[in-house]
Every structure is written in structure tokens, then in C-alpha cells.
Write a protein that holds these residues in place. Structure first.
Motif, PDB file in Angstrom:
ATOM      1  N   GLU A 199       0.822  -1.219   0.000  1.00 46.81           N
ATOM      2  CA  GLU A 199       0.000   0.000   0.000  1.00 46.81           C
ATOM      3  C   GLU A 199       0.853   1.265   0.000  1.00 46.81           C
ATOM      4  O   GLU A 199       0.576   2.210  -0.731  1.00 46.81           O
ATOM      5  CB  GLU A 199      -0.942   0.009   1.210  1.00 46.81           C
ATOM      6  N   PRO A 228      -0.732   0.942  -4.291  1.00 42.58           N
ATOM      7  CA  PRO A 228      -1.914   1.151  -3.449  1.00 42.58           C
ATOM      8  C   PRO A 228      -3.125   0.376  -3.955  1.00 42.58           C
ATOM      9  O   PRO A 228      -3.413   0.349  -5.137  1.00 42.58           O
ATOM     10  CB  PRO A 228      -2.164   2.649  -3.520  1.00 42.58           C
ATOM     11  N   TYR A 229      -3.796  -0.252  -3.015  1.00 37.21           N
ATOM     12  CA  TYR A 229      -5.002  -1.014  -3.343  1.00 37.21           C
ATOM     13  C   TYR A 229      -6.140  -0.685  -2.386  1.00 37.21           C
ATOM     14  O   TYR A 229      -7.295  -0.771  -2.767  1.00 37.21           O
ATOM     15  CB  TYR A 229      -4.720  -2.521  -3.312  1.00 37.21           C
TER      16      TYR A 229
END
Length: 147
Positions: free
Chosen positions: A106, A116-117
Motif C-alpha cells: 500500500e 496502493p489497493y
């Protein structure tokens, strides 16, 4: 603490009819499912263990998981926790220090760019989650008032 929060919590836990509470829970669960699906879609392809570890719970987090966000009300009332990571996603660096891969992906590191998720998924779904919750609660309140 927000002024009046304790009174609000007492009201929510003692006086809100069960059907409104159930509608709110269903809306929160649906929103959490949507956010988790979006998070899993955004995780890099080679991070299968991380993808499999993403989920949500009403209760305690799985061992090794990182809390990324919460959806819902205050302290104990309708509070869903969205998490990523578990024991299988802990990685060790060159110096032997262990880290949770969920955070590394992230936010990135000095040697690895971020992937980033969570926050992109959260930002795109936050408004919809709030609207879904409001609509479901209002629908139940109207049904109670007309019934």
C-alpha cells in the motif's frame, strides 16, 4: 469524543428497532463486500497470498492482519473492520526484520514503489457506502412510520 456521542450510542443500542438495525447491518456488509472486491482487484497480480487475505469482519481481526479501515457507527454498534494480511503475508527484509506485506504494498518502501489497493478502493466507494446506508435506514424508518 464528540459531544452527545454517549447518548447517541445508548439510543442506537437500546431504542432503534431491530429491523432498522438489520437493514443497517445489511447495507454495511454489502458496502464492505464491494470495497473488498475492489481492493482484491487492485492488488498486484503476483501478490496472490495478499489478495486472499483481504476481508472484513464484525469482530476481531485475524492474527497478523492490518486494519485498513472501518465502516459504520461508533464503538461497538455496527462497526465493520476491513483488513488485509495474515501470518502468510509477513515478509522478512535483508536484516531479518519482519513486516506485513499488506502495508508495504500500500505505502511502498525506499526500494519498492507503492502499489496502493486500499485507499483507491475506499475513496471510490466511500460515498456509495454512505448513501446505501442512509437509503436503507430511511426506507425502514418510513416503513415503520407508515405501518
Amino acid at each position: 469524543m464528540v459531544k452527545g456521542e454517549e447518548a447517541f450510542q445508548r439510543f442506537m443500542t437500546k431504542t432503534v428497532p431491530e429491523r432498522i438495525r438489520r437493514a443497517a447491518m445489511e447495507a454495511l456488509e454489502e458496502s464492505a463486500d464491494i470495497i473488498v472486491q475492489k481492493m482484491k482487484f487492485l492488488v498486484p497480480e503476483h501478490e496472490g497470498k495478499l489478495r486472499d487475505s483481504i476481508g472484513w469482519t464484525w469482530g476481531e481481526l485475524p492474527k497478523g492482519a492490518v486494519l485498513f479501515g472501518t465502516v459504520g457507527g461508533g464503538k461497538d454498534w455496527l462497526h465493520i473492520k476491513i483488513y488485509a494480511g495474515n501470518k502468510k503475508t509477513i515478509v522478512t527484509n535483508k536484516r531479518g526484520v519482519q513486516f506485513q506485506n499488506a502495508k508495504l504494498q500500500e505505502f511502498g518502501t525506499r526500494e519498492m514503489k507503492a502499489n496502493p489497493y486500499f485507499y483507491p478502493a475506499w475513496r471510490t466507494q466511500k460515498r456509495g457506502a454512505k448513501s446505501r446506508l442512509t437509503r436503507r435506514i430511511n426506507k425502514e424508518i418510513k416503513a415503520l412510520n407508515n405501518g
